[in-house]
Design an enzyme around this catalytic site. Structure first.
Site, PDB file in Angstrom:
ATOM      1  N   ASP A   1      57.147  18.275  19.526  1.00  0.00           N
ATOM      2  CA  ASP A   1      57.077  17.424  18.341  1.00  0.00           C
ATOM      3  C   ASP A   1      58.088  17.907  17.299  1.00  0.00           C
ATOM      4  O   ASP A   1      58.093  19.079  16.937  1.00  0.00           O
ATOM      5  CB  ASP A   1      55.650  17.479  17.766  1.00  0.00           C
ATOM      6  CG  ASP A   1      55.303  16.221  16.986  1.00  0.00           C
ATOM      7  OD1 ASP A   1      56.224  15.465  16.633  1.00  0.00           O
ATOM      8  OD2 ASP A   1      54.109  16.011  16.727  1.00  0.00           O
TER       9      ASP A   1
ATOM     10  N   ASP B   1      60.435  23.362  21.897  1.00  0.00           N
ATOM     11  CA  ASP B   1      59.214  22.801  21.333  1.00  0.00           C
ATOM     12  C   ASP B   1      59.280  21.281  21.529  1.00  0.00           C
ATOM     13  O   ASP B   1      60.333  20.749  21.908  1.00  0.00           O
ATOM     14  CB  ASP B   1      59.168  23.174  19.842  1.00  0.00           C
ATOM     15  CG  ASP B   1      58.014  22.525  19.111  1.00  0.00           C
ATOM     16  OD1 ASP B   1      56.865  22.699  19.558  1.00  0.00           O
ATOM     17  OD2 ASP B   1      58.257  21.843  18.098  1.00  0.00           O
TER      18      ASP B   1
ATOM     19  N   ASP C   1      61.334  23.393  15.430  1.00  0.00           N
ATOM     20  CA  ASP C   1      61.488  22.742  14.126  1.00  0.00           C
ATOM     21  C   ASP C   1      60.566  23.355  13.077  1.00  0.00           C
ATOM     22  O   ASP C   1      60.553  22.907  11.944  1.00  0.00           O
ATOM     23  CB  ASP C   1      61.182  21.239  14.238  1.00  0.00           C
ATOM     24  CG  ASP C   1      59.706  20.973  14.451  1.00  0.00           C
ATOM     25  OD1 ASP C   1      59.132  21.529  15.409  1.00  0.00           O
ATOM     26  OD2 ASP C   1      59.105  20.234  13.644  1.00  0.00           O
TER      27      ASP C   1
END
Ligand SMILES: [Mg+2]
Length: 342
Positions: free
Chosen positions: A24, A22, A222
């Site tokens: 961000d 991922d 995250d």
């Protein structure tokens, strides 16, 4: 395994042929790269294909690749899997080749739809074979209304694909309504829901696995409710890194389908031995140990009996003790030292 036994623990990267990272909260936050992320992902290229998967439909693969290259990563556009690409892949399963598609969204989505050989319209009057909807800052009432007209009444069976359903989108000035909010506006008018391509749904993971020829992929994320849930749904291993949205508190409270394979403080730990959690049960006490950290559970009460040398060992032990208890987090008494983000 019985307590006290020693063995050489493999690192999360061992045996992995493809990393699906991922962006961000994993690679960067705001304008800057997250510590260890660039070095670790570059190092991973020695033994694995490194790909990037993003729900953000407003940037093209080339734009993302350029951004990542600017942070010091080696990335070409085909290393980036976007939710528009997954949406178009989903469309190809739903409508005949070269169909007319009503596009709600921006240039990135239009480009992917055209690249796949479909024709683009902005009007429900052009008898589109399907509607595809993605975020762009200029999407407004007129585009949403066209989608609604194309999806109601006699067109109630017409395919509708959304790139993603993230409720919000972070922008420079704050948190703004995301594609999920715009999809919801159409949903309110037509009374049905779209097929979704992005995380946590599986099409994006399927596309990434196909494109990279992955057999042992590791999803790195995250967010538990998109990255990790999506990895679990797609049957892929996952590493949750505590540098973004979901921190220790959310991790310990994760419901079963949002629990990752690995928990990392930073991406450098992809290469470090990952000590297995060892559990032993003696009368009414369950002891969970990870390296030097040890937690005991008596009924619904957890106690830290040894904090160990490394905070991450205690976090991993806490997760193993809580997840292994079979008791939902709200039914457990968890000491604050386990989840405080000190
Ligand atoms: Mg993220």
């Amino acid at each position: 395994m019985a307590l006290g036994r020693r063995r050489t623990d493999p690192a999360p990267i061992d045996g992995v042929d493809t990393i699906l990272a991922d962006l961000d909260g994993v690679v960067y936050t705001g304008p800057g790269a997250i510590p260890h992320a660039v070095e670790a992902l570059e190092r991973a290229r020695a033994s694995a294909r490194v790909g990037y998967i993003t729900n953000n439909a407003s940037r093209t693969d080339a734009t993302v690749a350029e951004h990542l290259t600017g942070l010091g990563l080696t990335v070409v556009p085909s290393d980036v899997v976007t939710s528009p690409q997954a949406a178009v892949r989903l469309l190809a399963d739903l409508v005949p080749a070269a169909s007319v598609i009503l596009v709600v969204g921006g240039d990135g989505l239009v480009a992917e739809v055209e690249k796949a050989g479909f024709r683009v319209t902005r009007s429900a009057d052009d008898a589109p074979a399907a509607v595809v909807q993605g975020f762009a800052p200029h999407v407004g009432w007129e585009q949403l209304a066209e989608a609604a007209f194309a999806l109601q009444g006699e067109h109630a069976e017409r395919p509708w694909v959304a790139t993603n359903t993230d409720w919000t989108i972070p922008v420079a000035r704050g948190i703004a309504p995301g594609n999920g909010t715009l999809v919801s506006a159409v949903h309110t008018a037509v009374g049905r829901l779209p097929r979704v391509a992005g995380k946590p749904e599986t099409p994006m993971f399927t596309l990434a696995v196909e494109r990279f020829g992955a057999t042992h992929a590791l999803v790195v994320g995250d967010r538990l409710d998109t990255d990790i849930l999506g990895a679990n749904r797609a049957g892929l291993a996952s590493a949750h890194v505590l540098t973004g949205v979901d921190r220790v508190k959310q991790l310990l409270a994760a419901v079963p389908d949002q629990r990752p394979t690995f928990v990392l403080e930073h991406l450098g730990q992809l290469f470090e031995p990952y000590p297995a959690a060892e559990t032993a049960e003696r009368r009414d006490v369950v002891t969970t140990r990870v390296a030097g950290a040890e937690i005991e559970r008596r009924g619904d009460t957890l106690t830290v009996t040894r904090a160990g040398d490394r905070r991450i060992d205690l976090v991993r032990a806490g997760a193993a003790a809580i997840w292994g208890s079979g008791i939902p987090i709200y039914g457990l008494r968890v000491p604050a030292e386990l989840y405080s983000d000190a």
